[in-house]
Design an enzyme around this catalytic site. Structure first.
Site, short mmCIF file in Angstrom:
data_model
loop_
_atom_site.label_atom_id
_atom_site.label_comp_id
_atom_site.label_asym_id
_atom_site.label_seq_id
_atom_site.Cartn_x
_atom_site.Cartn_y
_atom_site.Cartn_z
N GLU A 111 0.82 -1.20 0.00
CA GLU A 111 0.00 0.00 0.00
C GLU A 111 0.86 1.25 0.00
O GLU A 111 1.97 1.27 0.52
CB GLU A 111 -0.90 0.00 1.23
CG GLU A 111 -1.99 -1.03 1.13
CD GLU A 111 -2.70 -1.26 2.45
OE1 GLU A 111 -3.79 -1.82 2.42
OE2 GLU A 111 -2.15 -0.91 3.50
N CYS A 166 3.24 8.39 1.36
CA CYS A 166 3.92 7.40 2.20
C CYS A 166 4.10 6.14 1.36
O CYS A 166 3.14 5.65 0.76
CB CYS A 166 3.02 7.14 3.42
SG CYS A 166 3.63 5.83 4.47
N CYS A 173 7.30 -7.40 6.83
CA CYS A 173 8.49 -6.85 7.49
C CYS A 173 9.05 -7.91 8.43
O CYS A 173 8.30 -8.64 9.07
CB CYS A 173 8.13 -5.60 8.28
SG CYS A 173 9.58 -4.82 9.06
N CYS A 177 7.88 -5.86 15.18
CA CYS A 177 7.45 -4.98 16.28
C CYS A 177 6.03 -5.39 16.69
O CYS A 177 5.17 -5.62 15.82
CB CYS A 177 7.49 -3.52 15.85
SG CYS A 177 9.10 -3.04 15.22
N CYS A 180 2.66 -3.66 15.31
CA CYS A 180 2.63 -3.26 13.91
C CYS A 180 2.03 -4.33 13.00
O CYS A 180 2.48 -5.48 13.00
CB CYS A 180 4.04 -2.93 13.45
SG CYS A 180 4.12 -2.54 11.70
N SER A 278 12.19 5.18 14.75
CA SER A 278 11.12 4.62 15.56
C SER A 278 11.73 4.18 16.87
O SER A 278 12.36 3.13 16.94
CB SER A 278 10.49 3.43 14.83
OG SER A 278 9.88 3.88 13.66
N CYS A 397 -0.88 5.65 7.69
CA CYS A 397 0.45 5.32 7.21
C CYS A 397 1.27 4.68 8.33
O CYS A 397 1.22 5.09 9.46
CB CYS A 397 1.10 6.61 6.74
SG CYS A 397 2.77 6.45 6.21
N1 SAH Z 1 9.79 0.16 9.40
C1 SAH Z 1 9.94 1.55 9.52
C2 SAH Z 1 8.95 2.34 8.70
C3 SAH Z 1 7.55 1.87 8.65
S1 SAH Z 1 6.61 1.95 10.12
C4 SAH Z 1 9.88 1.97 10.97
O1 SAH Z 1 9.53 1.16 11.82
O2 SAH Z 1 10.24 3.10 11.26
C5 SAH Z 1 6.27 3.71 10.28
C6 SAH Z 1 5.90 4.14 11.68
O3 SAH Z 1 4.60 3.67 12.06
C7 SAH Z 1 6.86 3.62 12.72
O4 SAH Z 1 7.24 4.62 13.63
C8 SAH Z 1 6.03 2.56 13.40
O5 SAH Z 1 6.49 2.31 14.68
C9 SAH Z 1 4.65 3.16 13.37
N2 SAH Z 1 3.60 2.18 13.61
C10 SAH Z 1 3.53 0.92 13.17
N3 SAH Z 1 2.40 0.33 13.60
C11 SAH Z 1 1.74 1.23 14.34
C12 SAH Z 1 0.50 1.22 15.06
N4 SAH Z 1 -0.27 0.14 15.11
N5 SAH Z 1 0.12 2.34 15.69
C13 SAH Z 1 0.88 3.44 15.64
N6 SAH Z 1 2.06 3.51 14.99
C14 SAH Z 1 2.49 2.42 14.35
FE1 SF4 Z 2 8.62 -3.32 10.47
FE2 SF4 Z 2 8.56 -2.55 13.03
FE3 SF4 Z 2 8.47 -0.70 11.06
FE4 SF4 Z 2 6.39 -2.37 11.50
S1 SF4 Z 2 7.16 -0.78 12.90
S2 SF4 Z 2 7.25 -1.84 9.54
S3 SF4 Z 2 7.44 -4.30 12.12
S4 SF4 Z 2 10.16 -2.11 11.55
#
Ligand code: SAH
Ligand code: SF4
Length: 414
Positions: A111, A166, A173, A177, A180, A278, A397
């Site tokens: 997406e 975005c 991934c 995390c 996520c 993050s 996003c």
């Molecule tokens: N993998 C990269 C970029 C994609 S995630 C990263 O982790 O930085 C982009 C942002 O969205 C990250 O800060 C991630 O922690 C946040 N994110 C992911 N899932 C989320 C959720 N369920 N609620 C709020 N933020 C979330």
């Molecule tokens: Fe991957 Fe963590 Fe970023 Fe989600 S928040 S996309 S699991 S690195």
């Protein structure tokens, strides 16, 4: 060691570097296109034309590149130039945020999200004295000073809605995390640089006449720095002056903290690319529980990498902190965060967690979120609470859905 053996090893190493895998067509730079058009019987300057057709007009079907000789167009088609993805039409939410579901050649889907009117659109938060609630999403990563610079250069009489896009870098991934959706199914595969760039081209094609693509954030599905080579190539393509020429300062790469690749990004792009980290916790124990990658690159190493990042003048690193109720939302943790970040040029985005189906974790109350923010504000940081747009199209996003792991539409809006 016999010199012959050493030479072989050295030669192998050199040949690895000097002969990288050939770029897929949509990932070629103008100079590579020049070689290709000559190989196909055309002229070197046709290379720049092909690049411009692709990047400026979003056309990847050679049959439509009308200023090229017919034989060259046929040669380009035969050599595999063509679209690498198709867009399954997205839904539009009330605020014009929209998600584009993109199908790749092998059937995998990722997406990309268009978020209009975000940068520079800071508003007062309801019931809060300070201005630090941003009615925005990922584009809060864009630095304010840049906005001011850019205002002066704006042509008179025209006002466009600035759009932040975005984009995704992987299908799924590997980082896992716990909050996520992208991490739920693990890593399916990396995207190629052509597939990353094609998302931008597809996004541009979806813009309304009064919208302009302004910022790009690598905050979609996947960990961009876990797919470093494709990410770096896509950055080179998007910023190339013969094409879209997006200023590196308008691009932000978000990472869960892959230390060696943060250094590599800084070196390869001289600190010009915006960096978002993050963080989500201020001590190793809490962070490892939320983000398994912390075991490999604990906070001390990550902080060293941030201090060493050759940040462009007047830029700040964006710190993303997803607030998860009962896990990292104590005021004491905000204090710890304040000391951890001391001395670093940062701004902090607090993101109340968006619930996902695969987990029972959720966001703190608004009061708790504001309390966390208050502690950080009182220690002098710029702190923003990100409200997610487009929740009605599940387009928030950074927590893009994979394999049916759709985020629930329940967001604490205080
Ligand atoms: N993998 C990269 C970029 C994609 S995630 C990263 O982790 O930085 C982009 C942002 O969205 C990250 O800060 C991630 O922690 C946040 N994110 C992911 N899932 C989320 C959720 N369920 N609620 C709020 N933020 C979330
Ligand atoms: Fe991957 Fe963590 Fe970023 Fe989600 S928040 S996309 S699991 S690195």
């Amino acid at each position: 060691m016999p010199s012959g053996r050493r030479c072989t090893r050295l030669c192998l190493a050199l040949s690895d570097r000097s002969a990288p895998a050939p770029s897929p067509p949509l990932a070629r730079l103008p100079e590579e296109w020049a070689k290709e058009t000559v190989r196909l019987g055309g002229r070197a300057f046709h290379g720049k034309s092909v690049f411009r057709w692709i990047m400026m007009r979003g056309i990847s079907d050679p049959a439509q590149m009308t200023d090229l000789p017919k034989a060259l167009r046929e040669g380009l088609t035969a050599s595999g130039l063509g679209p690498v993805l198709s867009v399954i039409p997205g839904t539009r939410s009330e605020d014009r945020t929209r998600k584009l579901l993109v199908r790749l050649a092998d059937g995998a889907t990722v997406e990309t999200v268009l978020i209009p009117g975000v940068s520079g659109e800071r508003r007062l938060g309801r019931g809060v004295q300070d201005e630090e609630i941003v009615d925005a999403d990922a584009a809060a990563a864009v630095d304010d000073e840049d906005e001011e610079e850019e205002e002066g250069a704006k042509p008179e009489g025209k006002s466009y809605l600035r759009v932040t896009q975005c984009i995704s870098t992987q299908v799924g991934c590997a980082m896992g995390c716990v909050f996520c959706a992208s991490g739920v199914a693990g890593l399916k595969r990396n995207l190629g640089p052509d597939e990353i760039v094609a998302q931008v081209l597809a996004g541009k094609a979806e813009l309304d006449p009064d919208e302009r693509l302004r910022n790009i954030v690598y905050m979609g599905m996947g960990e961009p720095l876990h797919n470093y080579v494709s990410t770096a190539r896509s950055l080179a393509l998007l910023t190339h002056l013969d094409g879209l020429a997006i200023s590196p300062r308008r691009i932000t790469v978000s990472t869960s903290g892959l230390v060696p690749e943060i250094a590599r990004l800084g070196e390869d792009f001289k600190g010009q690319i915006g960096l978002a980290i993050s963080l989500h916790a201020a001590d190793d124990e809490t962070r490892t529980r939320l983000m398994p990658i912390n075991k490999k690159y604990p906070l001390a190493k990550l902080m060293d990498a941030l201090r060493a990042y050759p940040l462009a003048r007047r830029r700040r690193i964006t710190i993303e902190y997803t607030l998860v109720a009962g896990r990292n939302d104590e005021p004491a943790e905000a204090k710890k965060l304040a000391s951890l970040l001391r001395g670093l040029p940062v701004k902090i985005n607090l993101i109340p967690m968006n619930p996902i189906e695969a987990s029972t974790l959720g966001p703190p109350t608004s009061a708790r979120t504001l309390e966390f923010q208050r502690v950080l504000l009182d220690t002098g940081y710029s702190v923003f609470i990100r409200r997610r747009r487009g929740d009605d199209v599940a387009a928030a996003c950074g927590q893009l859905a994979l394999l049916g792991a759709k985020p629930k539409v329940r967001v604490d809006r205080g």
